[in-house]
Design a protein around this motif. Structure first.
Motif, short mmCIF file in Angstrom:
data_model
loop_
_atom_site.label_atom_id
_atom_site.label_comp_id
_atom_site.label_asym_id
_atom_site.label_seq_id
_atom_site.Cartn_x
_atom_site.Cartn_y
_atom_site.Cartn_z
N ASP A 88 -10.46 9.68 -10.54
CA ASP A 88 -9.28 9.62 -9.69
C ASP A 88 -9.61 9.49 -8.21
N HIS A 89 -10.67 10.16 -7.74
CA HIS A 89 -10.90 10.17 -6.30
C HIS A 89 -11.31 8.79 -5.78
N TYR A 90 -11.86 7.93 -6.65
CA TYR A 90 -12.16 6.57 -6.21
C TYR A 90 -10.88 5.75 -6.06
N ILE A 91 -9.91 6.01 -6.93
CA ILE A 91 -8.61 5.34 -6.80
C ILE A 91 -7.94 5.78 -5.50
N PHE A 92 -8.02 7.07 -5.19
CA PHE A 92 -7.42 7.59 -3.95
C PHE A 92 -8.07 6.94 -2.74
N TYR A 94 -9.69 4.15 -2.57
CA TYR A 94 -9.35 2.72 -2.53
C TYR A 94 -7.96 2.53 -1.93
N ALA A 95 -7.00 3.34 -2.37
CA ALA A 95 -5.64 3.25 -1.83
C ALA A 95 -5.62 3.55 -0.33
N GLN A 96 -6.37 4.56 0.08
CA GLN A 96 -6.42 4.91 1.50
C GLN A 96 -7.09 3.80 2.31
N SER A 97 -8.15 3.20 1.77
CA SER A 97 -8.84 2.11 2.48
C SER A 97 -7.90 0.92 2.66
N LEU A 98 -7.14 0.60 1.61
CA LEU A 98 -6.17 -0.50 1.71
C LEU A 98 -5.11 -0.21 2.77
N LYS A 99 -4.64 1.03 2.80
CA LYS A 99 -3.64 1.41 3.80
C LYS A 99 -4.21 1.26 5.21
N ALA A 100 -5.49 1.65 5.38
CA ALA A 100 -6.12 1.60 6.70
C ALA A 100 -6.26 0.17 7.22
N ILE A 101 -6.39 -0.79 6.31
CA ILE A 101 -6.54 -2.19 6.76
C ILE A 101 -5.22 -2.95 6.68
N GLY A 102 -4.12 -2.21 6.48
CA GLY A 102 -2.79 -2.81 6.57
C GLY A 102 -2.22 -3.37 5.30
N ASN A 108 0.22 1.27 -1.94
CA ASN A 108 1.24 2.05 -2.65
C ASN A 108 1.09 1.92 -4.16
N LYS A 109 0.72 0.73 -4.61
CA LYS A 109 0.54 0.52 -6.05
C LYS A 109 -0.56 1.41 -6.60
N TRP A 110 -1.68 1.47 -5.90
CA TRP A 110 -2.80 2.29 -6.37
C TRP A 110 -2.56 3.77 -6.13
N MET A 111 -1.84 4.10 -5.07
CA MET A 111 -1.53 5.51 -4.85
C MET A 111 -0.60 6.04 -5.93
N LEU A 354 -4.28 7.40 6.95
CA LEU A 354 -5.30 8.27 6.37
C LEU A 354 -4.92 9.71 6.67
N LEU A 355 -5.43 10.28 7.75
CA LEU A 355 -4.93 11.59 8.18
C LEU A 355 -3.67 11.37 9.03
#
Length: 651
Positions: A88-92, A94-102, A108-111, A354-355
């Motif tokens: 699960d933490h790799y999915i999290f 990945y979702a956060q990295s996608l959010k950070a790059i816009g 949202n799909k992965w989160m 992210l934060l």
């Protein structure tokens, strides 16, 4: 033959070289030297190594140094490669990295996949609330401060008319020691003067006694400015102490200002070598220190705790702020204001990046639901270490947003609108079911999901009721004389949509027997043909010649108590009966004892005695008539009972 040998030799040398490179990369990774491990893992992956362990460590290396483009590329490969078996933490991440790059929609799909345990309606409510926050517009004016460098500047703290903050050591020479995590110099404490809610462009080292060869960051001071708490690497006499993985954790230290010099540098007693304790913030009374830690017992990777400080300076045990504040992810950088507003950063609560920075109000040891501070404090990057001045409604925070000067920059802000929690309310009215006219004078009661009454009101000439609520599930109960009470259950979602409307329709009590109407309505009561409203509850039964309340009867009476609590304006009559055996006088006396015993049970459970009348009918109203046949023991048992009715005036 020689050619084959040379090919074999070259292949062997290549394998050994790659194994050596993997060992070197793993060594950097294990020591949290992520800048260097990222470079080596990238070389291995570019050379054709697609081993999952290499991909994961490479992705994490980039994630930990905030290179989210490269991190997202590698996490995508990992998920594609392992599919259903991915942790699960790799999915999290990945979702956060996608959010950070816009890439918000993809994030949202992965989160949503990561938050699979959250009901769909709650997950959607979280997204809706963020949209509501966006629509509220900017609540602050912000400014990137002139003191920022090309490196990491963060962790501001008020000190008199100055700001103390953290930044990499300056002017230490080409060969000065660097922090392996991001290959930058270790952090020192610096100070700058605050001038009209902004900072002068010049800054200086804060203290030569406190600044060491290791990290110093995130400080807080007592009200008189004579004691400091600050974060530093675990050390003993200037030498780093390491855990079993050879990593130096962080701890909170204190020091005293004596004759203008910081002395008595001491590690606090609740630190540890196997976990980090950091980001101290002291309340106005100087008797409670908030901090973040990943110590055993944390709910997530980092949680917010506090310790009490007594008048002698002794510390209590660390107390976790609990699930209202802490999540399964990170909560860090707490700051407690003079008015007991706790600001903190989290990537576990629904946020824009992210934060994100959140605020909770502390009232009588309880914490309000964290409020996302919204734009422009929060972005799709890391926003953290916010401090707030209640008087000027201004402060400072740090962010690694795209338009900054360096890795992390310090921003000043001024609040332009109030920081209010979301207000939710339910409103509506009570209508006559037949005419749709407002029933003026109807009483409306509000209950929580546990059945506790939390508010009540009366429908006046304006025709509406209104209750201010927190998110949750509630029940409304409407009552008016000569009407059948009605209930309605509803849920308030934490989605930023303030208004919920509930219309309650109540039916008049008819003259005649109308069980079919009641059954159609689903109401838990029936109407008798003599105009008596009766709770549809099994009668309680008694043993022969006894008036005590049996265990099975207690179960039914407890259900009756629940109904009486939900309909506080209803009064009841207890009618108790005997079988035909015994004299009329004796049965009258015994039935009254049964009625009184039943009433006493209800009163002992909190029902007001003024709401109850208890009447014994002896053997005069049997459910089974024994005049034309000899009743069996079971039939006699049916006749030994208490019934519960509401006497109403027919229409």
């Amino acid at each position: 033959m020689k050619k084959i040998f040379y090919i074999y030799l070259l292949a062997t040398i290549s394998v050994f070289a790659q194994e050596s490179q993997i060992k070197k990369a793993d060594k950097y990774f294990s020591k949290a030297s992520f800048e260097k491990s990222a470079q080596l893992y990238t070389t291995l992956i570019s050379g054709g190594n697609s081993d999952s362990k290499i991909l994961k460590k490479g992705a994490d290396s980039y994630y930990f140094i905030s290179d989210f483009k490269n991190a997202s590329d590698l996490y995508k490969k990992i998920i594609s490669k392992e599919k259903d078996s991915i942790e699960d933490h790799y999915i999290f991440r990945y979702a956060q990295s996608l959010k950070a790059i816009g890439k918000i929609e993809e994030s949202n799909k992965w989160m949503k996949i990561y938050e699979k345990d959250i009901p769909e309606v709650i997950y959607k409510a979280n997204l809706d609330k963020l949209e509501s926050i966006k629509k509220q517009g900017n609540k602050f004016e912000i400014k990137n401060e002139a003191i920022n460098t090309s490196k990491s500047d963060f962790g501001p703290s008020f000190y008199k008319n100055q700001l103390v903050y953290s930044s990499p050591k300056k002017n230490r020479g080409l060969f000065s020691k660097k922090y392996k995590w991001n290959d930058q110099a270790y952090l020192d404490l610096f100070v700058a003067t605050i001038n009209k809610n902004s900072l002068d462009s010049l800054s200086n080292p804060f203290s030569k006694e406190l600044n060491s060869k290791l990290h110093e960051a995130n400080v807080t001071f007592t009200s008189d400015g004579k004691k400091i708490y600050f974060t530093r690497n675990n050390s003993n006499n200037g030498k780093r102490e390491k855990d079993e993985n050879k990593i130096t954790q962080l701890s909170i230290y204190s020091a005293d200002l004596i004759d203008g010099v910081w002395k008595n540098i001491t590690s606090l007693p609740f630190n540890g070598n196997d976990f980090s304790t950091m980001h101290p913030s002291l309340n106005k009374e100087n008797n409670r220190l908030y901090f973040s830690s990943d110590r055993p017992g944390s709910l997530g990777s980092f949680d917010i705790f506090y310790v009490s400080i007594d008048s002698n300076g002794n510390f209590g045990k660390p107390i976790n702020l609990g699930e209202e504040i802490n999540t399964k992810n990170r909560e860090q950088f707490p700051f407690i204001s003079d008015e007991d507003k706790l600001f903190f950063s989290s990537d576990g609560h629904p946020g824009f990046g992210l934060l994100d920075v959140f605020m909770t109000k502390i009232t009588n040891e309880t914490y309000s639901k964290p409020l996302n501070l919204g734009l422009p404090i929060n972005t799709n990057s890391d926003d953290f270490s916010l401090i707030y001045d209640e008087t000027t409604k201004s402060g400072f925070f740090a962010s690694n947003r795209a338009d900054g000067k360096g890795d992390d920059d310090i921003y000043s802000f001024s609040q332009t609108v109030p920081l209010d929690d979301f207000k939710y309310y339910v409103h509506g009215t009570v209508l006559d079911d037949a005419t749709d006219y407002i029933v003026t004078g109807a009483s409306v009661f509000l209950f929580d999901e546990k059945g506790n009454k939390i508010n009540e009101t009366t429908i006046t000439t304006n025709g509406e009721f209104l209750f201010v609520l927190k998110p949750g599930t509630y029940k409304l109960s409407a009552y008016y004389p000569e009407y059948i009470p009605a209930e309605k259950t509803f849920t308030i979602l934490d989605n930023g949509i303030a208004e919920t409307e509930q219309i309650i329709k109540i039916k008049k009590i008819p003259k005649t027997f109308l069980e079919e109407l009641i059954a159609e309505q689903g109401d838990p009561r029936v109407i008798t043909d003599n105009g008596v409203l009766m709770f549809d509850l099994p009668e309680i039964l008694f043993d022969f010649d006894k008036s005590n309340i049996r265990i099975d009867a207690q179960v039914h009476l407890d259900k009756l108590i629940d109904k009486l609590n939900r309909y506080p304006l209803i009064n009841i009559e207890i009618g108790s009966h005997t079988d035909e055996r015994g004299t009329i006088e004796y049965n009258n006396k015994l039935s009254q004892e049964r009625a009184t015993s039943t009433m006493n049970y209800l009163v002992d459970k909190g029902i007001e005695s003024t709401r109850i009348t208890a009447k014994g009918f002896g053997e005069t109203k049997p459910k089974v008539d024994c005049t034309d046949h000899k009743c069996s023991d079971d039939e006699h048992q049916i006749n030994r009972r208490s019934e519960f009715v509401i006497i109403v005036k027919p229409e």
